[in-house]
Design a protein around this motif. Structure first.
Motif, short mmCIF file in Angstrom:
data_model
loop_
_atom_site.label_atom_id
_atom_site.label_comp_id
_atom_site.label_asym_id
_atom_site.label_seq_id
_atom_site.Cartn_x
_atom_site.Cartn_y
_atom_site.Cartn_z
N ARG A 19 0.86 -1.17 -0.06
CA ARG A 19 0.04 0.02 0.05
C ARG A 19 0.93 1.17 0.03
O ARG A 19 0.50 2.33 -0.52
CB ARG A 19 -0.89 0.13 1.26
CG ARG A 19 -1.78 1.24 1.29
CD ARG A 19 -3.04 1.05 2.12
NE ARG A 19 -4.05 -0.03 1.65
CZ ARG A 19 -4.78 -0.93 2.41
NH1 ARG A 19 -4.75 -0.50 3.75
NH2 ARG A 19 -5.45 -2.02 2.04
N ASP A 20 2.19 1.22 0.58
CA ASP A 20 2.91 2.45 0.69
C ASP A 20 3.62 2.43 -0.72
O ASP A 20 4.03 3.73 -0.91
CB ASP A 20 3.90 2.27 1.85
CG ASP A 20 3.19 2.31 3.17
OD1 ASP A 20 2.20 2.92 3.37
OD2 ASP A 20 3.68 1.68 4.03
N THR A 21 4.05 1.61 -1.38
CA THR A 21 4.85 1.54 -2.49
C THR A 21 4.18 1.55 -3.72
O THR A 21 4.01 2.37 -4.64
CB THR A 21 5.81 0.53 -2.59
OG1 THR A 21 5.26 -0.70 -2.36
CG2 THR A 21 6.82 0.55 -1.51
N LYS A 22 3.08 0.52 -3.92
CA LYS A 22 2.24 0.24 -5.34
C LYS A 22 0.77 0.10 -4.65
O LYS A 22 0.51 -1.17 -4.46
CB LYS A 22 3.09 -0.96 -5.90
CG LYS A 22 4.26 -0.94 -6.36
CD LYS A 22 4.33 0.07 -7.54
CE LYS A 22 5.57 0.32 -8.44
NZ LYS A 22 5.73 0.74 -9.41
N ARG A 23 0.36 1.14 -4.66
CA ARG A 23 -1.26 1.22 -4.11
C ARG A 23 -2.12 0.24 -5.11
O ARG A 23 -2.97 -0.61 -4.72
CB ARG A 23 -2.01 2.44 -4.08
CG ARG A 23 -3.42 2.33 -3.58
CD ARG A 23 -3.57 3.65 -2.88
NE ARG A 23 -5.09 3.76 -2.79
CZ ARG A 23 -5.37 3.20 -1.54
NH1 ARG A 23 -4.69 2.62 -0.61
NH2 ARG A 23 -6.90 3.46 -1.16
N GLU A 24 -1.73 0.07 -6.30
CA GLU A 24 -2.75 -0.60 -7.27
C GLU A 24 -2.60 -2.13 -7.26
O GLU A 24 -3.48 -2.81 -7.37
CB GLU A 24 -2.45 -0.25 -8.73
CG GLU A 24 -0.93 -0.25 -9.31
CD GLU A 24 -0.02 0.74 -8.83
OE1 GLU A 24 0.88 0.82 -9.37
OE2 GLU A 24 -0.49 2.02 -8.42
N PHE A 25 -1.20 -2.64 -6.91
CA PHE A 25 -0.83 -3.85 -6.63
C PHE A 25 -1.65 -4.29 -5.27
O PHE A 25 -1.94 -5.59 -5.11
CB PHE A 25 0.59 -4.19 -6.57
CG PHE A 25 1.18 -4.02 -7.95
CD1 PHE A 25 0.66 -4.77 -9.03
CD2 PHE A 25 2.27 -3.36 -7.93
CE1 PHE A 25 1.38 -4.56 -10.29
CE2 PHE A 25 2.95 -3.20 -9.24
CZ PHE A 25 2.39 -3.91 -10.34
N ALA A 26 -1.71 -3.29 -4.37
CA ALA A 26 -2.41 -3.68 -2.79
C ALA A 26 -3.79 -3.96 -2.97
O ALA A 26 -4.31 -4.74 -2.68
CB ALA A 26 -2.21 -2.51 -1.94
N ILE A 27 -4.39 -3.35 -3.84
CA ILE A 27 -5.79 -3.51 -4.24
C ILE A 27 -6.03 -4.62 -4.96
O ILE A 27 -7.06 -5.54 -4.66
CB ILE A 27 -6.52 -2.05 -5.00
CG1 ILE A 27 -6.52 -0.90 -4.38
CG2 ILE A 27 -7.88 -2.48 -5.59
CD1 ILE A 27 -6.74 0.25 -4.98
N ILE A 28 -5.29 -4.94 -6.17
CA ILE A 28 -5.21 -6.22 -6.58
C ILE A 28 -5.20 -7.68 -5.79
O ILE A 28 -5.85 -8.42 -5.91
CB ILE A 28 -4.45 -6.44 -7.88
CG1 ILE A 28 -4.78 -5.35 -8.86
CG2 ILE A 28 -4.23 -7.81 -8.38
CD1 ILE A 28 -3.68 -5.16 -10.04
N LEU A 29 -4.02 -7.25 -4.83
CA LEU A 29 -3.71 -8.25 -3.96
C LEU A 29 -4.89 -8.39 -2.89
O LEU A 29 -5.50 -9.73 -2.44
CB LEU A 29 -2.49 -8.11 -3.25
CG LEU A 29 -2.19 -9.23 -2.06
CD1 LEU A 29 -1.93 -10.38 -2.76
CD2 LEU A 29 -0.72 -8.76 -1.48
N THR A 30 -5.56 -7.41 -2.41
CA THR A 30 -6.83 -7.41 -1.63
C THR A 30 -7.78 -8.08 -2.22
O THR A 30 -8.66 -9.06 -1.60
CB THR A 30 -7.09 -6.16 -1.33
OG1 THR A 30 -6.17 -5.45 -0.53
CG2 THR A 30 -8.43 -6.02 -0.25
N VAL A 31 -7.99 -7.90 -3.58
CA VAL A 31 -9.26 -8.65 -4.33
C VAL A 31 -9.08 -10.07 -4.46
O VAL A 31 -9.88 -10.83 -4.01
CB VAL A 31 -9.55 -7.87 -5.70
CG1 VAL A 31 -10.48 -8.79 -6.54
CG2 VAL A 31 -10.11 -6.63 -5.40
N ALA A 32 -7.70 -10.49 -4.69
CA ALA A 32 -7.30 -11.65 -4.80
C ALA A 32 -7.48 -12.39 -3.64
O ALA A 32 -8.16 -13.60 -3.58
CB ALA A 32 -5.95 -11.86 -5.39
#
Length: 126
Positions: free
Chosen positions: A19-32
């Motif tokens: 979330r601190d570095t790559k917010r879009e990846f954090a959202i994708i990981l949350t959904v996954a």
């Protein structure tokens, strides 16, 4: 439950780090992660629903109401899942609208039940 808790804790640490570095990846990981958890628990939920359905199959009048209750449970779980994902993505307004839409759908689905209850009550009063 221990496996699920461990999976969630590890996923949470990864999501916080991303979330601190790559917010879009954090959202994708949350959904996954949410989808993986839902699929993991879906089998158990299906077996519970099937057991309730089998218990009610002998009762004609009650069977349709139990099926309605299971549909409402499914709608509420899916709506909660989607609204939580919206909140995690920072879309609070969309999350609130999802919850409102699910409540309206549930209300529409329960109208026949309300009609039946009112008919029973008016029949008893006559």
């Amino acid at each position: 439950m221990i496996k699920i808790a461990a999976f969630v804790i590890i996923s949470l640490f990864l999501i916080i780090f991303l979330r601190d570095t790559k917010r879009e990846f954090a959202i994708i990981l949350t959904v996954a992660c949410a989808i993986i958890l839902f699929v993991t628990v879906a089998d158990d939920l299906y077996s519970v629903a099937q057991s309730i359905y089998n218990l009610s199959s002998g009762m004609n009048n009650v069977h349709s109401y139990i099926a309605l209750m299971l549909k409402i449970l499914g709608i509420s779980l899916i709506a909660q899942f989607v609204s939580d994902l919206c909140r995690d993505a920072g879309e609070n307004a969309l999350a609130s609208q999802t919850e409102t839409a699910s409540k309206i759908i549930i209300l529409i689905m329960t109208l026949p039940l309300f009609e039946t209850v009112i008919n029973i009550v008016t029949g008893l009063l006559k």
